[in-house]
Scaffold this motif. Structure first.
Motif, PDB file in Angstrom:
ATOM      1  N   GLN A  85       2.581  12.332   3.278  1.00 33.87           N
ATOM      2  CA  GLN A  85       1.721  12.500   4.444  1.00 33.87           C
ATOM      3  C   GLN A  85       2.470  12.209   5.741  1.00 33.87           C
ATOM      4  O   GLN A  85       2.298  12.910   6.745  1.00 33.87           O
ATOM      5  CB  GLN A  85       0.501  11.577   4.322  1.00 33.87           C
ATOM      6  CG  GLN A  85      -0.508  11.742   5.445  1.00 33.87           C
ATOM      7  CD  GLN A  85      -1.713  10.858   5.279  1.00 33.87           C
ATOM      8  OE1 GLN A  85      -1.745   9.987   4.416  1.00 33.87           O
ATOM      9  NE2 GLN A  85      -2.732  11.071   6.092  1.00 33.87           N
ATOM     10  N   SER A  86       3.315  11.174   5.726  1.00 29.13           N
ATOM     11  CA  SER A  86       4.066  10.834   6.933  1.00 29.13           C
ATOM     12  C   SER A  86       5.074  11.918   7.304  1.00 29.13           C
ATOM     13  O   SER A  86       5.447  12.065   8.470  1.00 29.13           O
ATOM     14  CB  SER A  86       4.783   9.495   6.741  1.00 29.13           C
ATOM     15  OG  SER A  86       5.827   9.595   5.787  1.00 29.13           O
ATOM     16  N   ASP A  93       2.253   9.608  -2.074  1.00 29.23           N
ATOM     17  CA  ASP A  93       1.344  10.402  -1.244  1.00 29.23           C
ATOM     18  C   ASP A  93       1.450  10.010   0.223  1.00 29.23           C
ATOM     19  O   ASP A  93       1.408  10.872   1.105  1.00 29.23           O
ATOM     20  CB  ASP A  93      -0.098  10.222  -1.720  1.00 29.23           C
ATOM     21  CG  ASP A  93      -0.389  10.966  -3.014  1.00 29.23           C
ATOM     22  OD1 ASP A  93       0.407  11.871  -3.356  1.00 29.23           O
ATOM     23  OD2 ASP A  93      -1.395  10.645  -3.667  1.00 29.23           O
ATOM     24  N   ARG A  94       1.581   8.700   0.490  1.00 27.48           N
ATOM     25  CA  ARG A  94       1.704   8.253   1.880  1.00 27.48           C
ATOM     26  C   ARG A  94       3.021   8.724   2.499  1.00 27.48           C
ATOM     27  O   ARG A  94       3.080   9.062   3.677  1.00 27.48           O
ATOM     28  CB  ARG A  94       1.592   6.724   1.950  1.00 27.48           C
ATOM     29  CG  ARG A  94       0.184   6.209   1.727  1.00 27.48           C
ATOM     30  CD  ARG A  94       0.141   4.689   1.766  1.00 27.48           C
ATOM     31  NE  ARG A  94      -1.199   4.191   1.583  1.00 27.48           N
ATOM     32  CZ  ARG A  94      -2.032   3.885   2.567  1.00 27.48           C
ATOM     33  NH1 ARG A  94      -1.649   4.047   3.823  1.00 27.48           N
ATOM     34  NH2 ARG A  94      -3.242   3.414   2.317  1.00 27.48           N
ATOM     35  N   THR A 115       0.809  -1.217   0.000  1.00 28.46           N
ATOM     36  CA  THR A 115       0.000   0.000   0.000  1.00 28.46           C
ATOM     37  C   THR A 115       0.845   1.271   0.000  1.00 28.46           C
ATOM     38  O   THR A 115       0.301   2.361   0.128  1.00 28.46           O
ATOM     39  CB  THR A 115      -0.917   0.028   1.234  1.00 28.46           C
ATOM     40  OG1 THR A 115      -0.115   0.003   2.422  1.00 28.46           O
ATOM     41  CG2 THR A 115      -1.862  -1.161   1.234  1.00 28.46           C
ATOM     42  N   CYS A 116       2.153   1.115  -0.140  1.00 25.53           N
ATOM     43  CA  CYS A 116       2.992   2.315  -0.109  1.00 25.53           C
ATOM     44  C   CYS A 116       2.738   3.172  -1.353  1.00 25.53           C
ATOM     45  O   CYS A 116       2.326   2.674  -2.394  1.00 25.53           O
ATOM     46  CB  CYS A 116       4.471   1.946   0.004  1.00 25.53           C
ATOM     47  SG  CYS A 116       5.190   1.280  -1.513  1.00 25.53           S
TER      48      CYS A 116
END
Length: 332
Positions: free
Chosen positions: A282-283, A278-279, A274-275
């Motif tokens: 966000q992190s 955008d992730r 799921t990486c």
């Protein structure tokens, strides 16, 4: 589905019920999933074996997760293999595949010539279920016990869930003639649903390290049913679990035909991560520009690598953090 029908054997989990024993379970077979997981890393064979076993457990346990839920299994250890983490993502829609990913962290110079589980020291086994946005995740933890990851999972269900649970697993590299070696895994999970909490009847723990064992949770007729099903499962052979020429339905007939096995719809599984960029952004959005600067390389970039799938992200530091003005349009 009738027991005489065939289903795709590779990368599926087949739920079933033994109507004469009040026991339910799953049969799983993984090969493409393991290939997807292991080809991302250059693990030593003993670490590969542990990751394969953990992924198989994750498939068997995760099949009960509802749509869009996430199940995570994790082992934290003081041994050479410090951590094994797996994620199971429930399908987003009925009939779609579930997704599994996994990775391990280890000290290469501490690995020994012993068995895979010898690479794990004192630590804990944990299961977490994330039901989605707005819901509090559930987490249960038990000490590592027994001589395998399957034993740890059995101890977890006995101690934390009070559910008698048994796993029979097999995994290793396929050596079929004319085919390049690759990892395969297969297993059966049995679970008896108790009619009451064992603590209500004053059960004594007889498992390793003073933990509850499955046998502590059932007695009387339930205990007889559980013992009988386990004796039947003891007759399973490794090749029946991992071999490509026997279907899960045929295996259930061979093992449990006297227990009136009934099967349900099979759940396909695949490797999936799921990486995303955008992730990653966000992190990093909680950091100031000063913090981002400390993460910036000599080349003026911020990089991140996914531990599960090996994806590499290369980002402009000016676009990161809560003080960023915009994105640089990278599609790395």
């Amino acid at each position: 589905m009738t027991l005489g029908s065939k289903i795709a054997w590779d990368d599926t989990v087949l739920p079933f019920q033994l109507d004469n024993s009040d026991i339910r379970g799953r049969v799983a077979r993984l090969d493409g999933v393991l290939d997807g997981i292991l080809k991302q890393h250059d693990y030593p064979p003993v670490v590969e074996a542990l990751v394969a076993e953990m992924a198989l457990l994750t498939a068997l346990i995760g099949q009960t997760v509802k749509l869009r839920w996430k199940l995570q299994l994790q082992v934290q250890s003081k041994g050479p293999v410090r951590m094994i983490a797996t994620d199971y993502y429930g399908p987003t829609e009925e009939g779609e595949s579930a997704r599994i990913r996994a990775y391990a962290s280890y000290d290469a110079d501490r690995l020994t010539d012993g068995a895979p589980f010898d690479q794990i020291g004192n630590g804990y086994f944990a299961i977490m279920i994330d039901q989605g946005h707005g819901m509090t995740p559930y987490q249960g933890i038990t000490p590592l016990a027994g001589g395998s990851l399957a034993s740890c999972a059995e101890a977890y269900f006995a101690q934390s869930e009070q559910l008698p649970t048994r796993f029979a697993l097999s995994f290793g590299k396929s050596t079929e003639r004319g085919v390049k070696e690759y990892w395969r895994a297969g297993g059966v999970m049995l679970q008896h649903m108790p009619k009451a909490s064992p603590f209500a009847k004053g059960s004594e723990a007889t498992g390793d390290d003073g933990l509850l064992h499955a046998r502590d949770l059932v007695d009387g007729e339930d205990g007889e049913n559980w013992n009988r099903a386990n004796l039947l499962l003891d007759t399973v052979e490794d090749l029946e679990l991992v071999g490509p020429r026997i279907s899960p339905t045929d295996l259930l007939i061979r093992l449990f035909h006297e227990e009136s096995p009934r099967v349900f719809d099979a759940q396909p599984v695949r490797f999936g991560c799921t990486c995303s960029e955008d992730r990653v952004r966000q992190s990093l959005s909680i950091y100031s520009s000063k913090d981002i600067k400390t993460m910036t390389t000599e080349d003026g970039r911020v990089t991140a690598d996914c531990q599960f799938c090996g994806a590499h992200y290369d980002l402009d530091p000016k676009t990161l953090g809560f003080e960023a003005g915009g994105t640089d349009g990278d599609a790395d």
